[in-house]
Design an enzyme around this catalytic site. Sequence first.
Site, short mmCIF file in Angstrom:
data_model
loop_
_atom_site.label_atom_id
_atom_site.label_comp_id
_atom_site.label_asym_id
_atom_site.label_seq_id
_atom_site.Cartn_x
_atom_site.Cartn_y
_atom_site.Cartn_z
N ASP A 1 7.72 56.91 4.70
CA ASP A 1 6.31 57.01 4.33
C ASP A 1 5.93 58.47 4.48
OD1 ASP A 1 3.58 57.04 4.11
OD2 ASP A 1 3.21 55.52 5.66
N TYR B 1 -6.99 64.26 -8.74
CA TYR B 1 -5.71 64.60 -9.37
C TYR B 1 -5.61 66.11 -9.58
CZ TYR B 1 -1.82 64.43 -12.69
OH TYR B 1 -0.62 64.61 -13.33
N LYS C 1 -2.91 68.99 -7.85
CA LYS C 1 -2.00 69.82 -8.64
C LYS C 1 -2.31 71.30 -8.49
CE LYS C 1 0.07 66.16 -10.05
NZ LYS C 1 1.33 65.77 -9.38
#
Length: 280
Positions: free
Chosen positions: A64, A160, A164
């Site tokens: 994990d 998102y 990035k």
Amino acid sequence: MREKMTDRVALVTGASRGLGRGIARALASGGMTVYVTGRNAGDLKAAVREVDAAGGRGIGVRCDHGNDSQVQALLDRIRQEQGRLDLLVNNAAAVDAAELTRPGPFWQKDLKLVDMIDIGLRSNYVTSYFAAPLMIETGRTLIINISFYGAVSYHFGPAYGAAKAGTDKMVHDMAIDARDTDLSIISLWPGFIRTDQLKGMSVEDLWPEIRAIVPEMETPEFTGLVILKLLDDPERKLLSGQTLIGAALGHKYGISDLDGKEPRDWSAQLGRPTVFFQGS
């Protein structure tokens, strides 16, 4: 004496499916020992079988990547079993595709989407943190952080994009810290990927926007083939800290995709990597 590729060891996080699994298969074609991580035991076993079948040696580890102790234990295990780590591909990400692509602004979507900053940006940092000492000892090593055009253009919302864009800047700064070592650190943008899951879907079931670009999608193995070339590039250190486009590197190295096509560089439509200030 230069190491044979078969002496080299790679770790690909989030490799039980999707892009990471394809990268692991490509690295195996170079004869590498490839550690693959994921949380689903069945998927990991299948990924290991594919690595072995492709000519490498696969070792699956349930991990994990939101648990720092598990990540530390993973890197301790690699040190104990192999005594080296030549390549780290940080690919693990917490992506709920259905929620991510659901229409609407970020405040109308589930707050769990912010997990992409934790399992993505933060987990890349943590895995690199525990891997760097071993990789510096190994020498001529490479960390690849998988990013995307969403760092500079809108894709699915701010969580998102933040994951990035943060990855690209983190790579730049990590490379400055590692500049006096033989460890190179690069952020890599693949194109749109036709994953194993997508291959299993009928084209008619895809969104029209996705359906239109299916012929131009990359196989997940293509990114792995590019990474293999980067690992052996004598100018690799000069690229450290940069955000690079997989398709452009493929053109530079003369690599075609598995289906023979030359993958497309999407920067004209989606934006080019940010150039960070090089001072400091």
